[in-house]
Every structure is written in structure tokens, then in C-alpha cells.
Design an enzyme around this catalytic site. Structure first.
Site, PDB file in Angstrom:
ATOM      1  N   TYR A 219      46.662  23.138  57.529  1.00  0.00           N
ATOM      2  CA  TYR A 219      45.431  23.861  58.450  1.00  0.00           C
ATOM      3  C   TYR A 219      44.190  23.830  57.948  1.00  0.00           C
ATOM      4  O   TYR A 219      43.838  23.272  56.739  1.00  0.00           O
ATOM      5  CB  TYR A 219      46.025  25.360  58.511  1.00  0.00           C
ATOM      6  CG  TYR A 219      46.138  25.962  57.063  1.00  0.00           C
ATOM      7  CD1 TYR A 219      44.973  26.632  56.488  1.00  0.00           C
ATOM      8  CD2 TYR A 219      47.558  26.549  56.649  1.00  0.00           C
ATOM      9  CE1 TYR A 219      45.238  27.557  55.337  1.00  0.00           C
ATOM     10  CE2 TYR A 219      47.415  27.300  55.430  1.00  0.00           C
ATOM     11  CZ  TYR A 219      46.309  27.880  54.823  1.00  0.00           C
ATOM     12  OH  TYR A 219      46.371  28.601  53.596  1.00  0.00           O
ATOM     13  N   ASP A 296      51.507  41.680  43.640  1.00  0.00           N
ATOM     14  CA  ASP A 296      52.502  41.045  43.208  1.00  0.00           C
ATOM     15  C   ASP A 296      53.382  41.657  42.013  1.00  0.00           C
ATOM     16  O   ASP A 296      54.543  41.585  41.746  1.00  0.00           O
ATOM     17  CB  ASP A 296      52.356  39.667  42.651  1.00  0.00           C
ATOM     18  CG  ASP A 296      52.273  38.677  43.960  1.00  0.00           C
ATOM     19  OD1 ASP A 296      52.386  38.864  45.069  1.00  0.00           O
ATOM     20  OD2 ASP A 296      51.837  37.305  43.848  1.00  0.00           O
TER      21      ASP A 296
HETATM   22  C1  LIG Z   1      52.072  28.877  47.521  1.00  0.00           C
HETATM   23  C2  LIG Z   1      51.768  30.079  48.046  1.00  0.00           C
HETATM   24  C3  LIG Z   1      51.032  30.472  49.113  1.00  0.00           C
HETATM   25  C4  LIG Z   1      50.581  31.669  49.408  1.00  0.00           C
HETATM   26  N1  LIG Z   1      50.135  31.943  50.429  1.00  0.00           N
HETATM   27  C5  LIG Z   1      49.840  33.120  50.912  1.00  0.00           C
HETATM   28  C6  LIG Z   1      49.226  33.654  52.400  1.00  0.00           C
HETATM   29  O1  LIG Z   1      48.693  32.495  53.037  1.00  0.00           O
HETATM   30  N2  LIG Z   1      48.737  34.821  52.552  1.00  0.00           N
HETATM   31  C7  LIG Z   1      49.070  35.777  51.539  1.00  0.00           C
HETATM   32  O2  LIG Z   1      48.768  36.956  52.055  1.00  0.00           O
HETATM   33  N3  LIG Z   1      49.697  35.401  50.483  1.00  0.00           N
HETATM   34  C8  LIG Z   1      49.983  34.343  49.930  1.00  0.00           C
HETATM   35  N4  LIG Z   1      50.465  33.914  48.805  1.00  0.00           N
HETATM   36  C9  LIG Z   1      50.904  35.130  47.972  1.00  0.00           C
HETATM   37  C10 LIG Z   1      49.481  35.496  47.140  1.00  0.00           C
HETATM   38  O3  LIG Z   1      48.805  34.335  46.743  1.00  0.00           O
HETATM   39  C11 LIG Z   1      49.775  36.761  46.025  1.00  0.00           C
HETATM   40  O4  LIG Z   1      50.640  37.361  46.703  1.00  0.00           O
HETATM   41  C12 LIG Z   1      48.389  37.221  45.612  1.00  0.00           C
HETATM   42  O5  LIG Z   1      47.452  36.317  45.234  1.00  0.00           O
HETATM   43  C13 LIG Z   1      48.818  38.372  44.758  1.00  0.00           C
HETATM   44  O6  LIG Z   1      47.721  39.067  44.494  1.00  0.00           O
HETATM   45  P1  LIG Z   1      47.577  39.999  43.031  1.00  0.00           P
HETATM   46  O7  LIG Z   1      46.127  40.274  42.954  1.00  0.00           O
HETATM   47  O8  LIG Z   1      48.818  41.149  43.204  1.00  0.00           O
HETATM   48  O9  LIG Z   1      47.992  39.052  42.047  1.00  0.00           O
HETATM   49  P2  LIG Z   1      47.413  37.825  41.217  1.00  0.00           P
HETATM   50  O10 LIG Z   1      46.526  37.137  42.356  1.00  0.00           O
HETATM   51  O11 LIG Z   1      48.422  36.985  40.710  1.00  0.00           O
HETATM   52  O12 LIG Z   1      46.354  38.420  40.381  1.00  0.00           O
HETATM   53  C14 LIG Z   1      46.554  38.985  39.066  1.00  0.00           C
HETATM   54  C15 LIG Z   1      45.376  39.075  38.041  1.00  0.00           C
HETATM   55  O13 LIG Z   1      45.820  39.608  36.931  1.00  0.00           O
HETATM   56  C16 LIG Z   1      45.282  38.905  35.863  1.00  0.00           C
HETATM   57  N5  LIG Z   1      46.196  39.381  34.593  1.00  0.00           N
HETATM   58  C17 LIG Z   1      47.433  39.068  34.204  1.00  0.00           C
HETATM   59  N6  LIG Z   1      47.934  39.720  33.136  1.00  0.00           N
HETATM   60  C18 LIG Z   1      46.822  40.283  32.815  1.00  0.00           C
HETATM   61  C19 LIG Z   1      46.896  41.157  31.733  1.00  0.00           C
HETATM   62  N7  LIG Z   1      47.886  41.460  30.719  1.00  0.00           N
HETATM   63  N8  LIG Z   1      45.432  41.764  31.496  1.00  0.00           N
HETATM   64  C20 LIG Z   1      44.478  41.393  32.313  1.00  0.00           C
HETATM   65  N9  LIG Z   1      44.635  40.835  33.269  1.00  0.00           N
HETATM   66  C21 LIG Z   1      45.818  40.036  33.659  1.00  0.00           C
HETATM   67  C22 LIG Z   1      45.646  37.393  36.223  1.00  0.00           C
HETATM   68  O14 LIG Z   1      44.900  36.775  35.306  1.00  0.00           O
HETATM   69  C23 LIG Z   1      45.083  37.393  37.510  1.00  0.00           C
HETATM   70  O15 LIG Z   1      43.661  37.294  37.538  1.00  0.00           O
HETATM   71  C24 LIG Z   1      50.769  32.694  48.541  1.00  0.00           C
HETATM   72  C25 LIG Z   1      51.664  32.389  47.300  1.00  0.00           C
HETATM   73  C26 LIG Z   1      51.770  31.125  46.949  1.00  0.00           C
HETATM   74  C27 LIG Z   1      52.701  30.759  45.714  1.00  0.00           C
END
Ligand SMILES: Cc1cc2nc3c(=O)[nH]c(=O)nc-3n(C[C@H](O)[C@H](O)[C@H](O)COP(=O)(O)OP(=O)(O)OC[C@H]3O[C@@H](n4cnc5c(N)ncnc54)[C@H](O)[C@@H]3O)c2cc1C
Length: 401
Positions: A219, A296
Site C-alpha cells: 500500500y 500491546d
Molecule cells: C507487522 C505488523 C503490522 C502491524 N500493523 C498494524 C496496523 O496496520 N494497524 C494497527 O493498528 N496496528 C498494527 N500493528 C500493531 C501495532 O504495531 C502495535 O499494536 C502497537 O505499536 C502497540 O503500541 P504500544 O504503544 O502498545 O507498544 P509499542 O509500540 O511496542 O511501544 C512500547 C514502548 O515501550 C518502551 N518500553 C518497553 N519496555 C520499557 C521499559 N521497561 N521502560 C521504559 N520503556 C519501555 C519501548 O521502547 C516502546 O517504545 C502491527 C504490528 C506488526 C508486528
């Protein structure tokens, strides 16, 4: 008298979930401190899809304009058979789709989305941001939370949100259910300039080729300047990890039976990044006292519904609402938040697994899939998305569960 809102909430993790949580709290007047382990706040270089359910939340946060300015709004979701190359189904994303869900379907570069959120956080006097601080310990008392980083730095807050992703440290404290489960699927992602994409595929569509134990996605991003490529295949030879450079030999081997256009697109890429796809089964309790999880960390899911970040954004808005409803009584607010969310997020986790099977079907299952999807009218296909993209009664409980 100082309001409970000025006592900061600690947010561990500065990804899409953590930044959105800070913004959602700030919109309700609540202060927060984001703590990120990486040296800088940033996202990986790949695309992300945002459904209308995410735009409904962005509207609440006042973010539709800056995000729309950087997004591509595709005309269709098109599915092809990856072996024959034939088109199986096409769902138009124009007026009828937008009318039904009141919002569009969008494609955006992750760095662009993350930058908008980060800039908004930096512009808020209610949000503090600290990078290069890896939180390894948390302590809860009657008066609040203390979080400690490897560096020795300690943070105090009224409550703590673990938005620290798939490999969450905070989840270990709250749930303690070990590591996430690899699905046996490997994902390779790359972004190419439009000049590298054959003319017929320089389109305004979210296209994917579904095949036995593999699928491929293509895309546009950034007004069609770039194209996002995602290749997924089943493999047992996995290694835990979230962002490493892969060896594409296995990728090309797995895609050898696919049609010529898919193989030609794969051959264009010299540098891929690889992910070992993991999730967890849904749970209904991801809070302990004044500590909760979001995104996540709470409900990691396979990517097949493109909703992991979407669910994190919904979580953020819901959590801020509950904090205000419960007047800063965080233990009650977090219980109310997870109660509102767990069926919604659990359903998406489970359905993402089902869609993974569906996209990777072979034999009779594949024939049935192509027959079912191929004979569906676009309006029926759009109606079937109501549970995911439609208005939620309370963000959490869907009308249709
Ligand atoms: C191939 C693929 C395609 C995807 N496509 C989509 C899509 O099209 N649409 C969609 O909605 N979702 C998609 N996702 C899912 C999406 O990427 C995740 O669900 C999302 O990024 C999760 O966000 P988050 O903030 O929960 O976690 P994350 O983005 O993992 O952020 C967690 C943060 O916490 C930090 N961290 C971790 N441990 C600690 C600690 N102990 N102390 C301080 N900081 C810490 C990390 O460094 C990171 O910056 C996709 C995932 C994959 C693998």
C-alpha cells in the site's frame, strides 16, 4: 487546594499507546510523565493502517486534522489469490463506507503518526517526557507509585500505566504470565520509493495477496511517494525478537509458489526488517491497585486485523474517561477501564487469529474462502465490519458480542 489531576500519572513506554494515553489524560486536565527506555522517542520505518474506529478516537483527541494531512486514504481494500494472481474481492472505501462508519480508512507512515503524537505531547504543559530510562522496578504504597529505572532515577506518581509493549516489564508485576507466544509466523517489512514499484501497482489501494501459509501486502504512504511492503509466512525456525534484519533466503523460498507480480515485488527489496509474530490469549484482569496496562502490554494480538495500535488508542481514551468518572480514584478507575475494554480487545485478539488462518488457508479452506469472499456484495462486506469499525456503546462492549 490542589486537584487530584495535578498529581502525575506515570506512563511507562513512549510508543503509540503511551503517547496517546498521555494526550487523552491531558485533554481531561490530568498531568503525566512518560518514561521511555530507548535513547530517543521514535517509531520504526513502516506503514500502519488506521480504521474508522481509530479516527473516532482521534476526533475526541482533536487530532483528525494533523493526522489526515499526512495520511493516504485508499480507494479499495483488494484481495488477490497469491498463486493465480486473480482478484478475489474488492471493498470500496469511498462514500458508502465513510457514511456507514462516519470516518475513513487511512494508511500512514508510523514515524509520521508518532511524530504528530510526540509534538502534541511536547506542546502540552501537562506532559513530561524522559527518554533513555528503562524501568525495572515498581513499588505501590497507599499514597502512590514509585517506579525505578536502571540508571537509578526514581519517579513518583499517583498511578502507573504500563504501555511498554509486547515484552512488557510492567505486565510481569501485574499479571506475571511469562513471555508472549510466537505464532510460528514471520513478518518481513520494507518501504520502497514509488519509482521502484511497477506502474500497475502504483495504486491508491490497500492490496493483499493471500496464499497457503503466506500473504503479501502492498500500500502507498506519504501521498504515494513511498510504498509499504509486508510479507508474512509460516516458519518454525524463529528467534525471539522485535526488530531485526532478517535473512531473506527463507522468505524467497516460502514465496516461490506465488504469482509473478508478487515475486517481482519481493525481488525489488534489498533490505528487509523481520519480526517474529507473537500474541497472548485474552485475559480480563490486567490491573493491580493503581497500576494498569494498555495497548500491546495488555492485549497483544496478531496483526491480521491491523488493529493493535487502534486498540491502544481506544484504550487511552477509555482510561482517561474512567479516571475522570471515578474522580481520580485510580484503583476503581482502572477496574472500570478494563471492564469496559476486555471483551472488545479479547474479541479482536481472537478474531485476528481467525483472520490469520483465513488469509493463509490452503486446499478446500482456500477454495471456500475465495468463493465466500468473491460472491459477497460490497455492501455486505462493509456491513460485516460493523463489529470492528462501528460505534461502540462504551468503547468497550460492542453491540454485537
Ligand atoms: C507487522 C505488523 C503490522 C502491524 N500493523 C498494524 C496496523 O496496520 N494497524 C494497527 O493498528 N496496528 C498494527 N500493528 C500493531 C501495532 O504495531 C502495535 O499494536 C502497537 O505499536 C502497540 O503500541 P504500544 O504503544 O502498545 O507498544 P509499542 O509500540 O511496542 O511501544 C512500547 C514502548 O515501550 C518502551 N518500553 C518497553 N519496555 C520499557 C521499559 N521497561 N521502560 C521504559 N520503556 C519501555 C519501548 O521502547 C516502546 O517504545 C502491527 C504490528 C506488526 C508486528
Amino acid at each position: 487546594m490542589t486537584s487530584w489531576k495535578s498529581e502525575q500519572v506515570l506512563i511507562v513506554g513512549g510508543g503509540i499507546g503511551g503517547l496517546t494515553a498521555a494526550l487523552a489524560l491531558a485533554r481531561r486536565g490530568i498531568a503525566s510523565q512518560i518514561i521511555e527506555q530507548a535513547a530517543a522517542f521514535k517509531e520504526i520505518g513502516a506503514g500502519i493502517q488506521l480504521g474508522p474506529n481509530v479516527f473516532r478516537m482521534l476526533e475526541r483527541l482533536g487530532l483528525i486534522a494533523p493526522i489526515s494531512a499526512l495520511a493516504v486514504f485508499p480507494e479499495n481494500l483488494i484481495m488477490f489469490d497469491s498463486i493465480t494472481g486473480e482478484e478475489v474481492s474488492r471493498i470500496p472505501l469511498g462514500d458508502p463506507f465513510r457514511k456507514k462508519f462516519h470516518h475513513p480508512y487511512a494508511l500512514i507512515h508510523r514515524a509520521d503518526l508518532h511524530n504528530v503524537l510526540l509534538e502534541q505531547c511536547r506542546n502540552s504543559n501537562l506532559i513530561k517526557l524522559d527518554a533513555a530510562q528503562n524501568i525495572v522496578d515498581i513499588d505501590e504504597s497507599d499514597s502512590g507509585i514509585m517506579a525505578k529505572a536502571v540508571s537509578g532515577k526514581a519517579y513518583r506518581g499517583a498511578a502507573l500505566i504500563g504501555a511498554d509493549g509486547l515484552w512488557s516489564t510492567i505486565r510481569e508485576f501485574v499479571v506475571g504470565d511469562g513471555k508472549p507466544k510466537p505464532a510460528g509466523h514471520i513478518t518481513y517489512r520494507a518501504v520502497l520509493p514509488a519509482s521502484e514499484i511497477p506502474e500497475q501497482y502504483r495504486w491508491w489501494n490497500m492490496g493483499f495477496w493471500a496464499g497457503e501459509k503466506v500473504h503479501f501486502v502492498l500500500y502507498p504512504l506519504r501521498t504515494g511517494e513511498l510504498y509499504n511492503l509486508v510479507a508474512v509466512f509460516h516458519s518454525n525456525s524463529y528467534e525471539e525478537g522485535w526488530d531485526s534484519y532478517g535473512d531473506p533466503a527463507e522468505l524467497h523460498e516460502r514465496f516461490a509458489p506465488t504469482c509473478a507480480p508478487v515475486r517481482a515485488l519481493l525481488a525489488k527489496i534489498e533490505s528487509w526488517r523481520m519480526w517474529v509474530v507473537c500474541d497472548r490469549p485474552p485475559i480480563k484482569n490486567w490491573s493491580r491497585g493503581r497500576i494498569t496496562l494498555l495497548g500491546d502490554a495488555a492485549h497483544p494480538m496478531l496483526q491480521y486485523l491491523a488493529q493493535g495500535a487502534g486498540m491502544a488508542v481506544e484504550d487511552a481514551v477509555c482510561l482517561a474517561d474512567k479516571a475522570v468518572e471515578m474522580d481520580g480514584e485510580y484503583a476503581n478507575a482502572f477496574r472500570a477501564y478494563q471492564q469496559a475494554r476486555y471483551l472488545r480487545t479479547g474479541r479482536v485478539q481472537i478474531m485476528a487469529r481467525v483472520y490469520g488462518e483465513f488469509y493463509h488457508a490452503g486446499g478446500v479452506a482456500k477454495e471456500l474462502r475465495n468463493m465466500m469472499l468473491g460472491s459477497r456484495k460490497p455492501e455486505d462486506a462493509i456491513a460485516a465490519m460493523e463489529w470492528l469499525y462501528g460505534e461502540q456503546t462504551e468503547l468497550g462492549a460492542t453491540k454485537a458480542i
